[in-house]
Motif scaffolding. Structure first.
Motif, PDB file in Angstrom:
ATOM      1  N   LEU A 208       0.900  -1.067  -0.173  1.00  0.00           N
ATOM      2  CA  LEU A 208      -0.008  -0.011   0.078  1.00  0.00           C
ATOM      3  C   LEU A 208       1.025   1.188   0.156  1.00  0.00           C
ATOM      4  CD1 LEU A 208      -2.912   0.557   0.090  1.00  0.00           C
ATOM      5  CD2 LEU A 208      -2.954   0.918   2.517  1.00  0.00           C
ATOM      6  N   PRO A 209       1.766   1.432  -0.883  1.00  0.00           N
ATOM      7  CA  PRO A 209       2.596   2.602  -1.028  1.00  0.00           C
ATOM      8  C   PRO A 209       1.704   3.984  -1.184  1.00  0.00           C
ATOM      9  CG  PRO A 209       2.490   1.418  -3.354  1.00  0.00           C
ATOM     10  CD  PRO A 209       1.926   0.396  -2.230  1.00  0.00           C
ATOM     11  N   GLY A 210       2.458   4.779  -0.517  1.00  0.00           N
ATOM     12  CA  GLY A 210       1.990   6.209  -0.580  1.00  0.00           C
ATOM     13  C   GLY A 210       2.232   7.011   0.524  1.00  0.00           C
ATOM     14  N   ALA A 211       1.730   7.947   0.915  1.00  0.00           N
ATOM     15  CA  ALA A 211       1.946   9.163   1.964  1.00  0.00           C
ATOM     16  C   ALA A 211       1.894   8.308   3.195  1.00  0.00           C
ATOM     17  CB  ALA A 211       1.053  10.336   1.745  1.00  0.00           C
ATOM     18  N   LEU A 212       0.820   7.611   3.567  1.00  0.00           N
ATOM     19  CA  LEU A 212       0.793   6.822   4.882  1.00  0.00           C
ATOM     20  C   LEU A 212       2.171   6.021   5.202  1.00  0.00           C
ATOM     21  CD1 LEU A 212      -1.158   7.699   7.217  1.00  0.00           C
ATOM     22  CD2 LEU A 212      -2.512   5.783   6.411  1.00  0.00           C
ATOM     23  N   ALA A 213       2.209   5.209   4.117  1.00  0.00           N
ATOM     24  CA  ALA A 213       3.398   4.073   3.996  1.00  0.00           C
ATOM     25  C   ALA A 213       4.508   4.932   4.353  1.00  0.00           C
ATOM     26  CB  ALA A 213       3.174   3.273   3.074  1.00  0.00           C
ATOM     27  N   GLN A 214       4.852   6.030   3.677  1.00  0.00           N
ATOM     28  CA  GLN A 214       5.989   6.906   3.627  1.00  0.00           C
ATOM     29  C   GLN A 214       6.018   7.340   5.360  1.00  0.00           C
ATOM     30  OE1 GLN A 214       5.600   9.706   0.608  1.00  0.00           O
ATOM     31  NE2 GLN A 214       6.302   8.228  -1.046  1.00  0.00           N
ATOM     32  N   GLN A 215       4.854   7.715   5.596  1.00  0.00           N
ATOM     33  CA  GLN A 215       4.840   8.430   7.312  1.00  0.00           C
ATOM     34  C   GLN A 215       5.382   7.328   8.018  1.00  0.00           C
ATOM     35  OE1 GLN A 215       4.694  11.658   8.297  1.00  0.00           O
ATOM     36  NE2 GLN A 215       5.128  10.666  10.256  1.00  0.00           N
ATOM     37  N   LEU A 216       4.974   6.075   8.012  1.00  0.00           N
ATOM     38  CA  LEU A 216       5.398   4.838   8.854  1.00  0.00           C
ATOM     39  C   LEU A 216       6.943   4.765   8.935  1.00  0.00           C
ATOM     40  CD1 LEU A 216       4.658   2.739  10.840  1.00  0.00           C
ATOM     41  CD2 LEU A 216       3.933   1.269   8.886  1.00  0.00           C
ATOM     42  N   ALA A 217       7.287   4.782   7.374  1.00  0.00           N
ATOM     43  CA  ALA A 217       8.886   4.451   7.197  1.00  0.00           C
ATOM     44  C   ALA A 217       9.503   5.659   7.909  1.00  0.00           C
ATOM     45  CB  ALA A 217       9.000   4.311   5.675  1.00  0.00           C
ATOM     46  N   LEU A 218       9.047   6.757   7.977  1.00  0.00           N
ATOM     47  CA  LEU A 218       9.986   7.875   8.554  1.00  0.00           C
ATOM     48  C   LEU A 218       9.872   7.789   9.935  1.00  0.00           C
ATOM     49  CD1 LEU A 218      11.246  10.618   8.089  1.00  0.00           C
ATOM     50  CD2 LEU A 218       8.903  11.641   8.196  1.00  0.00           C
ATOM     51  N   THR A 219       8.616   7.416  10.593  1.00  0.00           N
ATOM     52  CA  THR A 219       8.728   7.271  12.094  1.00  0.00           C
ATOM     53  C   THR A 219       9.549   6.116  12.356  1.00  0.00           C
ATOM     54  OG1 THR A 219       6.214   8.242  11.951  1.00  0.00           O
ATOM     55  CG2 THR A 219       6.990   6.928  13.853  1.00  0.00           C
ATOM     56  N   VAL A 220       9.533   5.114  11.656  1.00  0.00           N
ATOM     57  CA  VAL A 220      10.220   3.670  12.056  1.00  0.00           C
ATOM     58  C   VAL A 220      11.808   3.973  11.950  1.00  0.00           C
ATOM     59  CG1 VAL A 220      10.486   1.303  11.589  1.00  0.00           C
ATOM     60  CG2 VAL A 220       8.134   2.271  11.816  1.00  0.00           C
ATOM     61  N   SER A 221      11.931   4.752  11.063  1.00  0.00           N
ATOM     62  CA  SER A 221      13.550   4.914  10.814  1.00  0.00           C
ATOM     63  C   SER A 221      14.156   6.025  11.817  1.00  0.00           C
ATOM     64  CB  SER A 221      13.743   5.629   9.406  1.00  0.00           C
ATOM     65  OG  SER A 221      13.372   6.836   9.227  1.00  0.00           O
ATOM     66  N   SER A 222      13.118   6.552  12.649  1.00  0.00           N
ATOM     67  CA  SER A 222      13.529   7.362  13.595  1.00  0.00           C
ATOM     68  C   SER A 222      13.861   6.479  14.950  1.00  0.00           C
ATOM     69  CB  SER A 222      12.837   8.587  14.045  1.00  0.00           C
ATOM     70  OG  SER A 222      12.752   9.359  12.689  1.00  0.00           O
ATOM     71  N   LEU A 223      13.433   5.292  15.163  1.00  0.00           N
ATOM     72  CA  LEU A 223      13.501   4.633  16.373  1.00  0.00           C
ATOM     73  C   LEU A 223      14.841   4.224  16.318  1.00  0.00           C
ATOM     74  CD1 LEU A 223      10.301   2.295  15.918  1.00  0.00           C
ATOM     75  CD2 LEU A 223      10.501   4.185  17.704  1.00  0.00           C
ATOM     76  N   PRO A 224      15.260   3.890  17.686  1.00  0.00           N
ATOM     77  CA  PRO A 224      16.669   3.330  17.874  1.00  0.00           C
ATOM     78  C   PRO A 224      16.973   2.040  16.983  1.00  0.00           C
ATOM     79  CG  PRO A 224      15.626   3.051  19.863  1.00  0.00           C
ATOM     80  CD  PRO A 224      14.621   3.991  18.820  1.00  0.00           C
ATOM     81  N   ALA A 225      18.267   1.697  16.602  1.00  0.00           N
ATOM     82  CA  ALA A 225      18.620   0.396  16.029  1.00  0.00           C
ATOM     83  C   ALA A 225      18.319  -0.612  16.969  1.00  0.00           C
ATOM     84  CB  ALA A 225      20.051   0.374  15.769  1.00  0.00           C
ATOM     85  N   GLU A 226      17.959  -1.753  16.264  1.00  0.00           N
ATOM     86  CA  GLU A 226      17.675  -3.173  17.109  1.00  0.00           C
ATOM     87  C   GLU A 226      19.010  -3.589  17.844  1.00  0.00           C
ATOM     88  OE1 GLU A 226      15.370  -6.142  14.959  1.00  0.00           O
ATOM     89  OE2 GLU A 226      15.223  -4.713  13.173  1.00  0.00           O
TER      90      GLU A 226
END
Length: 186
Positions: A168-186
């Motif tokens: 489901l690519p699009g703005a909402l998926a991009q928002q999730l990716a941006l948010t997740v990329s800001s979480l600390p590394a595993e």
């Protein structure tokens, strides 16, 4: 698009169902999350059916299982009930172990219908943003709230982001990716 009285009824029903719930560790009434999910669905071009499902996406999982899902179907229709069912990761009480339950949800997610995917994505974006905000405010103390702990929670949201970017690519998926990329590394 104007919303009908059915949306109003779903809002009252969701508020009644979740009245005593609060967001993990925050003290915020749980209805705030449900309103946010519904709002995200509408902002992404979702239908009233999807917006209602956004209000009710946790109803069966958190408030009565199959009996609640049957009530949702009766009051709001089969399409809403299907989306709610698709957003539910377990019908068993007590719930199965966290990791296998999440792995099962992730494996089925790409097969869900687009209306369900949009509601699930809106839910995950709202959850991920809440996690990130709490992490920024309280640091590693946050991870004790989650059954999956730090590494499991971050793993789960990264997997979700990969799947949603594919299905489901699009703005909402991009928002999730941006948010997740800001979480600390595993």
């Amino acid at each position: 698009m104007a919303l009908s009285r059915l949306y109003d009824e779903a809002l009252v029903y969701a508020s009644d169902l979740h009245r005593t719930q609060i967001r993990k560790g925050s003290g915020t009434p749980y209805i705030a999350h449900l309103l946010s999910v519904s709002s995200r669905v509408l902002s992404a071009g979702g239908t009233e059916v999807q917006a209602i499902a956004g209000l009710l996406h946790d109803a069966a999982e958190d408030q009565g299982g199959q009996a609640t899902l049957d009530e949702v179907r009766k009051r709001f229709g089969a399409d809403v009930a299907q989306i709610v069912a698709d957003c539910t990761d377990s019908w068993i009480e007590p719930k199965p172990a966290w990791r296998p339950r999440k792995e099962a949800y992730l494996s089925l997610l790409p097969k869900k219908a687009p209306p369900s995917l949009l509601v699930s994505l809106a839910d995950k974006v709202d959850n991920a943003e809440a996690i990130l905000n709490d992490y920024r405010n309280i640091g590693d103390e946050l991870w004790g709230r989650f059954t999956g702990g730090r590494d499991g929670t971050i793993w789960y949201y990264r997997q979700l982001s990969e799947i949603f970017n594919a299905v489901l690519p699009g703005a909402l998926a991009q928002q999730l990716a941006l948010t997740v990329s800001s979480l600390p590394a595993e």
